[in-house]
Every structure is written in structure tokens, then in C-alpha cells.
Design a protein around this motif. Sequence first.
Motif, mmCIF file in Angstrom:
data_model
loop_
_atom_site.group_PDB
_atom_site.id
_atom_site.type_symbol
_atom_site.label_atom_id
_atom_site.label_comp_id
_atom_site.label_asym_id
_atom_site.label_seq_id
_atom_site.Cartn_x
_atom_site.Cartn_y
_atom_site.Cartn_z
ATOM 1 N N ASN A 106 19.257 148.957 -12.365
ATOM 2 C CA ASN A 106 20.413 149.044 -13.400
ATOM 3 C C ASN A 106 21.708 147.418 -13.124
ATOM 4 O O ASN A 106 22.165 147.216 -12.895
ATOM 5 C CB ASN A 106 21.073 149.730 -12.807
ATOM 6 C CG ASN A 106 22.943 149.847 -13.195
ATOM 7 O OD1 ASN A 106 22.774 149.674 -13.947
ATOM 8 N ND2 ASN A 106 23.980 150.187 -12.528
ATOM 9 N N ASP A 107 20.460 146.266 -13.670
ATOM 10 C CA ASP A 107 20.580 145.227 -13.901
ATOM 11 C C ASP A 107 20.274 144.248 -14.369
ATOM 12 O O ASP A 107 19.139 144.321 -14.518
ATOM 13 C CB ASP A 107 20.819 144.169 -11.980
ATOM 14 C CG ASP A 107 21.788 143.110 -11.247
ATOM 15 O OD1 ASP A 107 22.289 142.816 -12.677
ATOM 16 O OD2 ASP A 107 21.980 142.298 -10.864
ATOM 17 N N ASP A 108 20.929 143.072 -14.957
ATOM 18 C CA ASP A 108 19.828 142.205 -14.977
ATOM 19 C C ASP A 108 18.772 141.013 -14.718
ATOM 20 O O ASP A 108 20.055 140.697 -13.924
ATOM 21 C CB ASP A 108 21.430 141.559 -16.332
ATOM 22 C CG ASP A 108 20.406 140.513 -17.567
ATOM 23 O OD1 ASP A 108 19.194 140.861 -17.531
ATOM 24 O OD2 ASP A 108 21.062 139.183 -18.087
ATOM 25 N N LEU A 109 17.968 141.676 -15.510
ATOM 26 C CA LEU A 109 17.230 140.877 -14.395
ATOM 27 C C LEU A 109 16.292 139.142 -15.924
ATOM 28 O O LEU A 109 15.564 138.412 -15.420
ATOM 29 C CB LEU A 109 15.355 141.052 -14.056
ATOM 30 C CG LEU A 109 15.702 142.155 -13.340
ATOM 31 C CD1 LEU A 109 14.663 143.105 -13.183
ATOM 32 C CD2 LEU A 109 16.483 141.613 -11.780
ATOM 33 N N SER A 110 16.933 138.891 -17.035
ATOM 34 C CA SER A 110 16.257 137.686 -17.148
ATOM 35 C C SER A 110 17.036 136.621 -17.025
ATOM 36 O O SER A 110 18.260 135.882 -16.352
ATOM 37 C CB SER A 110 16.892 137.983 -18.610
ATOM 38 O OG SER A 110 18.865 138.094 -18.815
ATOM 39 N N HIS A 111 16.234 135.783 -17.372
ATOM 40 C CA HIS A 111 17.160 134.164 -17.640
ATOM 41 C C HIS A 111 17.039 134.004 -15.433
ATOM 42 O O HIS A 111 18.277 133.360 -15.756
ATOM 43 C CB HIS A 111 18.015 133.732 -18.283
ATOM 44 C CG HIS A 111 17.867 133.915 -19.359
ATOM 45 N ND1 HIS A 111 16.932 133.745 -20.623
ATOM 46 C CD2 HIS A 111 19.428 134.832 -20.076
ATOM 47 C CE1 HIS A 111 16.951 134.147 -21.772
ATOM 48 N NE2 HIS A 111 18.692 134.398 -21.528
ATOM 49 N N GLY A 112 16.205 133.907 -14.657
ATOM 50 C CA GLY A 112 16.036 133.766 -13.622
ATOM 51 C C GLY A 112 16.728 132.532 -12.674
ATOM 52 O O GLY A 112 17.784 132.412 -12.161
ATOM 53 N N VAL A 113 15.319 131.499 -13.548
ATOM 54 C CA VAL A 113 16.520 129.865 -13.257
ATOM 55 C C VAL A 113 18.387 129.916 -13.283
ATOM 56 O O VAL A 113 18.661 129.242 -12.490
ATOM 57 C CB VAL A 113 15.342 129.506 -13.396
ATOM 58 C CG1 VAL A 113 16.251 127.764 -12.943
ATOM 59 C CG2 VAL A 113 13.665 129.023 -13.005
ATOM 60 N N THR A 114 18.142 130.361 -14.293
ATOM 61 C CA THR A 114 19.764 130.051 -15.110
ATOM 62 C C THR A 114 20.576 131.291 -13.813
ATOM 63 O O THR A 114 21.466 130.429 -13.474
ATOM 64 C CB THR A 114 19.782 130.483 -16.410
ATOM 65 O OG1 THR A 114 18.960 129.893 -16.541
ATOM 66 C CG2 THR A 114 21.477 130.583 -16.524
#
Length: 593
Positions: A88-96
Motif C-alpha cells: 500500500n505504498d509507491d515503490l517506483s523511482h527508488g533512487v529519487t
Amino acid sequence: MTKREFVLPLLKLWVRFRRLGEKNTTLILSFVVGLISGLAGVLLKNTLHHFRNLIAGVVPMDSTNALYFGLPAIGILFTILFVRYIVNDDLSHGVTKVLYSISRQGSRIKPHNMISSIIGSILTIGFGGSVGAEAPIAYSGSAIGSNIGKFFRLNYQTRTLLIGCGAAGAIASIFKAPIAGIIFTLEVLMLDLTTASIVPLLISAVTASTVSYFLMGRNVVFAYEVVRPFTLHNIPWFILLGIFSGFVSLYFIRTTFTVERLFKKTRSPYKRWFFGSLVLGILIFIFPPLFGEGYDVLQALLDGRSSYIFHNSPLLQFQDNIWLILTSLFFLVAFKAIASSITNGAGGVGGIFAPALFIGGVSGFFLARILNLFDFINISESNFALVGMAGAMAGIMHAPFMAIFLIAEITGGYALFIPLMITSTIAFLTIMYFEPHSVYTKRLAQRGELITHHKDKAVLTLLSVKKVIERDFIPVRPTETLGNLVKKVSQSKRNIFPVITDDFKFVGVVSLDDIRPVMFDTSQYDAIKVQELMNIPPEIININDHMEDVMKKFEYTKAWNLPVVDGGKYVGFVSKSKIFSVYRNLLIQFSKE
């Protein structure tokens, strides 16, 4: 085990650590972070390896098996369900996200990111998603460092350092490249290189890479031995490769953001998944090398086996046609950027580290094959593929030093160190002319949330309007009389009075200087209204304004106090003196070694 039996030893450990002093505590924790992030890297690589073997055993990967081309869709769907209903959270763009946590969240990363990014990337990449595992593991390593720092209640500066230790350890582990891990933290996460930071980073990177050597052996991403060493007469061609890599990097960054914007227009995650998976499946059907990270393709090019790009492809019968090979290499570069963007846009979890290496290696091989068509040119296509990887990384990530040392480390030698330096530098200078920010930092820079090595700008980024608002101003209504205003003047410690309506809408200000000529004329107390005395301030600050914009407003208005509104409603005032006071305290904390 009871809760008391579990918590008590942890409390005793925390007390002992606090007695060691900040410096010794940081050194010990950097070792712990390196150890755990190294294990996380090993877990990810080994799990991906066994998962792929399992999938390959169930679904034979050949051009006649339609399910093979639908595997990425299955992986992305599992990832969407995992992210939507479990994390239930956004995991995209890890380094950002790591950069954002440093600039806006006090270097605090949620605990679930220590493992959720790893699981998400395994589901996406294991089924053939065209992305890399490096950004998710860097995110996980950073989360490990952040949460260990939070557990021991360390300050912002030390938590940030441990985040860097976690990222350095993760990259060092996954590539067995400790120097590259350290430089990744310094260049990409933009951590300051100081005497207080370099030793913990070294400890974490070396510890993590040692763990990786013990548990995964000596094999690295590529196995390559330089057969044809660098010669001076090839310098012009490596300069040309640098320019070419710069433009390839520009294409990659622009394509990534364009595809991302297209996917954001579709709100339904399942529609994004359907259309993204459909396009991705078609691309993989035509160009099977787009399946997965693509390291097998890079290894084939390094070995001189260019025909491997037609493996499992319907174009296999044309593998000896030089013009078809060149055309296929060109489209692999073009479509890898699209495929990786679609994988993430459709709901997958992965980074652009592996895609950057892929397009760099393929574009380097492509340029070398074209140059070798001329009789007077004879260059190593394998060397160009290797150096091209560094060029693309330098351009896409704006990290030339990391690109140089990563390629040198993972190939086990420095025979190509000079061409790596030449191409990476030229690629970086080329991309900087068009794109001042990397693929990781562009989003944050557009929102004014990027911390850089420039200390003044970094501290301004850490500041927010909410931190400097002063609320001890007594408001008045525009319909109030001068007499009522004078009474409030006697009660106030301020010489400015915000004028607001009954619904708190800000309409103007009244200063002590404005009413001084009439404030002692009692005959005017009932005759004059506040709205006759108020002025419109030279500028108004919105509560969501960035501090750089706020400072610009103070600079050109020459004002000492400016009102703050939120949706047009009065919130308070910001003064120069308050900003300077908070700024000075943050600068001391930020610069302390």
C-alpha cells in the motif's frame, strides 16, 4: 519469547552504543549497515537467478511459445497486486525516493522499504520485465541505513550518512565493486565527501562486497578480458563514442519522461497494466533481447557473438546480414528505453541502471561495427561495447566517476582506464549542455526539492515555509474602526497587523507607520475604518513556495516581513530575521563534521 524479553536486550544495546560516542557509534553502525545491505544484495541476486531458472523450466523460452512473451505481463500484475494490497505504498523511482527522503523527510525511509522493493523487483524482473534490480536494492540498502539510524535516535546528519552507507553497500554487493558503491553515494546521492563520511562509506562498501564474494563467489556481471589494449590512435573514435553516448543518454532521459507522462494520464492501474503489457509483449516478440535485464546480451557482445541478438527471434534466419544486424542494434537501443519506461509505467518495480548499461553496450558495439566498415579503421568492438556502457551511465545518471570505476572494477582491470575516462567525460559534457539534471534528480529539481553539493542551496532545500512562519501577529477586520485598532496596538508586540475577512481571507496589512499620524486623534477613532488605512503588501508568500523563491521575493521587494497564505487564507508572516536564524542553525548542523 515475551515482548519484555525481546525489547530489554535491545534497550541495553542502545544504551551501550550511546556511551561509545557519536564517532565510534557511526563506525560500528556503518559495518552493520554494510553487512545487512550486502546480505540484501546477495538475497536479491540469488533469488532472481533461481526464479529465472524456475520460470525457464516451466515456460521454455523460444519464439514459438506465446506465453513467453506474456510473462512480463504476469510479473507486472503480481507486482501491482503486491504493491496495492500488501505494501500500500509507491515503490517506483527508488533512487529519487531516497533523494526526496533526504531533502524533505529528514532522511527517514519507511521500514517496509528494506524488503518490499526487493520483492517487487523480483516479481517484475523475474518474469522478464525490462528493468534493472540495482535501484530497488539501493533503495532497500538506504532504508536499512535510515531505520538503523532511527532506532538509535541519531541526528539528521548521521542518518543521512547511514543512508549513504546502505546505498554504497547495496551497489558494492550487487556488482562486487566497492569503489563504485562509494562513488555512487557521492555522485548520485550527492553526499558530501568529508573526513567524517569517507571512512564509514569505505567500511560499508568493503563489508558488503566481502559478503557478496563469500556467498556468490567471484563471478560478476560480466566476464571479460581485454585482448586488444588501448592505443593512442584510437582516441578520436573514443571521443566520437563519448559524443554519441551523450546523445543516446539524452534520448533515454527524454523518452523515459515522455512515456511516464503518457502513463500518468491513465488513472486506472489495470488499464496502464493492460496497454503497457501489450506493447511490451510486442516489443519482446520482435526483439527478445529486451526480455529481462539484458546482461546475457551484453556478455554475448563482449564475446563478439553479435548473432545472439537474434536468439529466439523471428529474424533468426537473417543473422548473417550485416545491415540487418546494424538495424537491429539501432532498434534495440531505441526500444530498450521505451521497454524499461513501459515496464515501470505499467506498474513494475525496477531501475534504469541495467537499461543504461544495456543501451550503452549495444550503442558502443553498434558504432564500432559501423566504423569497422571503413577499410582504414580497425577497432575492438568488444572494447567499444564496454566503454559505451560507461558513456551511457555517465550521461544518464550524470555520474562519470562511478561509470569509470564500475566498468573497471566489474571487468577486473584498468587496461581501458584512459578510454573510459575520455568517453565518460565527453558523454557527461554533451548531456550537460541539454539536460542539467540526471534521470534521478530531474523530478526533484523541477519541484525545488533537490539537495546538491552546494551547501547554501542544500540548506535552503531543507528549509520550508512552515518552519519559519511566525503567528504572533494580531489580525484585524477591514470594517473595524481606528479605535479598535489602537486597542490592539497596545496589546501587540508587533508593529504589523494583518487585515483579514470573517472567513480568514487575507486582504492587506496595516503597519504602525501607517496609523501613527492619526492614532492619537481620538475624534477620528469612530470615523476611520481599517480598510482606509491598510495597504497591499509588495508580495505574498504561498505556504507551498520553495525557499529559493521566497528569498527572491525578499530580495526584489526589499521587505523585512511578508505575509503567508494558504489558498488565499491568512496563515502568518515570514521575516528575514527568522529565516536567517533557522538557516544558520541548519547550516551549522549540515556542515558539522
